[in-house]
Design a protein around this motif. Sequence first.
Motif, PDB file in Angstrom:
ATOM      1  N   ASN A  64       0.843   4.217  -2.955  1.00 18.97           N
ATOM      2  CA  ASN A  64       0.565   5.540  -2.527  1.00 18.97           C
ATOM      3  C   ASN A  64       1.802   6.546  -3.016  1.00 18.97           C
ATOM      4  OD1 ASN A  64       0.693   7.974  -0.694  1.00 18.97           O
ATOM      5  ND2 ASN A  64      -1.042   7.028   0.103  1.00 18.97           N
ATOM      6  N   TYR A  65       2.937   5.762  -3.025  1.00 18.65           N
ATOM      7  CA  TYR A  65       4.266   6.530  -3.640  1.00 18.65           C
ATOM      8  C   TYR A  65       4.146   6.736  -4.843  1.00 18.65           C
ATOM      9  CZ  TYR A  65       8.873   7.515  -5.559  1.00 18.65           C
ATOM     10  OH  TYR A  65      10.004   7.798  -6.304  1.00 18.65           O
ATOM     11  N   TYR A  66       3.472   5.650  -5.679  1.00 20.41           N
ATOM     12  CA  TYR A  66       3.229   5.844  -7.322  1.00 20.41           C
ATOM     13  C   TYR A  66       2.369   6.754  -7.556  1.00 20.41           C
ATOM     14  CZ  TYR A  66       5.572   1.285  -8.152  1.00 20.41           C
ATOM     15  OH  TYR A  66       6.289   0.301  -8.191  1.00 20.41           O
ATOM     16  N   ALA A  67       1.196   7.130  -6.477  1.00 16.45           N
ATOM     17  CA  ALA A  67       0.116   7.856  -6.919  1.00 16.45           C
ATOM     18  C   ALA A  67       0.114   9.457  -6.506  1.00 16.45           C
ATOM     19  CB  ALA A  67      -1.155   7.198  -6.195  1.00 16.45           C
ATOM     20  N   ASN A  68       1.267   9.546  -5.661  1.00 20.39           N
ATOM     21  CA  ASN A  68       1.555  10.852  -5.051  1.00 20.39           C
ATOM     22  C   ASN A  68       2.537  11.392  -5.402  1.00 20.39           C
ATOM     23  OD1 ASN A  68      -1.371  11.017  -3.945  1.00 20.39           O
ATOM     24  ND2 ASN A  68      -0.856   9.459  -2.684  1.00 20.39           N
ATOM     25  N   HIS A  69       3.725  10.688  -5.403  1.00 23.91           N
ATOM     26  CA  HIS A  69       5.098  11.439  -5.616  1.00 23.91           C
ATOM     27  C   HIS A  69       6.068  10.850  -6.643  1.00 23.91           C
ATOM     28  CE1 HIS A  69       4.458  12.485  -1.636  1.00 23.91           C
ATOM     29  NE2 HIS A  69       3.866  11.350  -1.239  1.00 23.91           N
ATOM     30  N   ALA A  70       5.746   9.564  -7.146  1.00 22.68           N
ATOM     31  CA  ALA A  70       6.835   9.010  -8.083  1.00 22.68           C
ATOM     32  C   ALA A  70       7.003  10.018  -9.494  1.00 22.68           C
ATOM     33  CB  ALA A  70       6.456   7.779  -8.527  1.00 22.68           C
ATOM     34  N   GLU A  71       5.758  10.483 -10.222  1.00 23.86           N
ATOM     35  CA  GLU A  71       5.936  11.134 -11.125  1.00 23.86           C
ATOM     36  C   GLU A  71       6.936  12.421 -11.092  1.00 23.86           C
ATOM     37  OE1 GLU A  71       5.969  11.891 -15.303  1.00 23.86           O
ATOM     38  OE2 GLU A  71       5.243  10.124 -14.130  1.00 23.86           O
ATOM     39  N   GLY A  72       6.278  13.236 -10.207  1.00 25.55           N
ATOM     40  CA  GLY A  72       7.263  14.460  -9.819  1.00 25.55           C
ATOM     41  C   GLY A  72       8.703  14.255  -9.559  1.00 25.55           C
ATOM     42  N   LEU A  73       9.037  13.342  -8.777  1.00 30.03           N
ATOM     43  CA  LEU A  73      10.543  12.839  -8.382  1.00 30.03           C
ATOM     44  C   LEU A  73      11.125  12.477  -9.492  1.00 30.03           C
ATOM     45  CD1 LEU A  73      10.068  11.532  -4.831  1.00 30.03           C
ATOM     46  CD2 LEU A  73      11.052  13.561  -5.725  1.00 30.03           C
ATOM     47  N   GLU A 102       0.808  -1.254  -0.105  1.00 30.36           N
ATOM     48  CA  GLU A 102       0.004   0.010  -0.221  1.00 30.36           C
ATOM     49  C   GLU A 102       0.835   1.257   0.045  1.00 30.36           C
ATOM     50  OE1 GLU A 102      -0.354  -2.549   2.169  1.00 30.36           O
ATOM     51  OE2 GLU A 102      -1.968  -3.471   1.051  1.00 30.36           O
ATOM     52  N   ALA A 103       1.803   1.227   0.761  1.00 34.55           N
ATOM     53  CA  ALA A 103       2.935   2.407   0.756  1.00 34.55           C
ATOM     54  C   ALA A 103       3.369   2.514  -0.623  1.00 34.55           C
ATOM     55  CB  ALA A 103       3.946   2.097   1.765  1.00 34.55           C
ATOM     56  N   LEU A 104       3.980   1.744  -1.341  1.00 33.31           N
ATOM     57  CA  LEU A 104       4.374   1.716  -2.750  1.00 33.31           C
ATOM     58  C   LEU A 104       3.418   2.384  -3.492  1.00 33.31           C
ATOM     59  CD1 LEU A 104       6.768   1.275  -4.648  1.00 33.31           C
ATOM     60  CD2 LEU A 104       6.041  -1.124  -4.828  1.00 33.31           C
TER      61      LEU A 104
END
Length: 107
Positions: free
Chosen positions: A68-77, A64-66
């Motif tokens: 959430n990372y994909y949904a909210n942070h991955a693209e920007g980083l 779930e944490a992964l």
Amino acid sequence: MIIYNVTVNIDDSIHKEWLTWIKEHIPQVLATGHFKEAKLTKVLVEEEMGGVTYSIQYRAHSREALENYYANHAEGLRQDGLKRFADKMLAFRTELEVVDEYSVNFK
């Protein structure tokens, strides 16, 4: 446990600049709160395409944490690295599930 693995081949012309950048980038990924640790490793195989290859292994707290990372942070980083190094690096990502872990303690 899930390991989010990013393997990156870096062109020799930007190797030092990329290495400095990735050492700043990894703490930014960890600061999202979705991973408990990360390891930066150098792949010890000579690539036919040249360059230097690294693997960054992030240990996610959970599936779930992964997600959430994909949904909210991955693209920007990811965009920061793409803007800086675009055609001078090739990256691919792999998800690994830890089945079991072993260790030894020699005295």
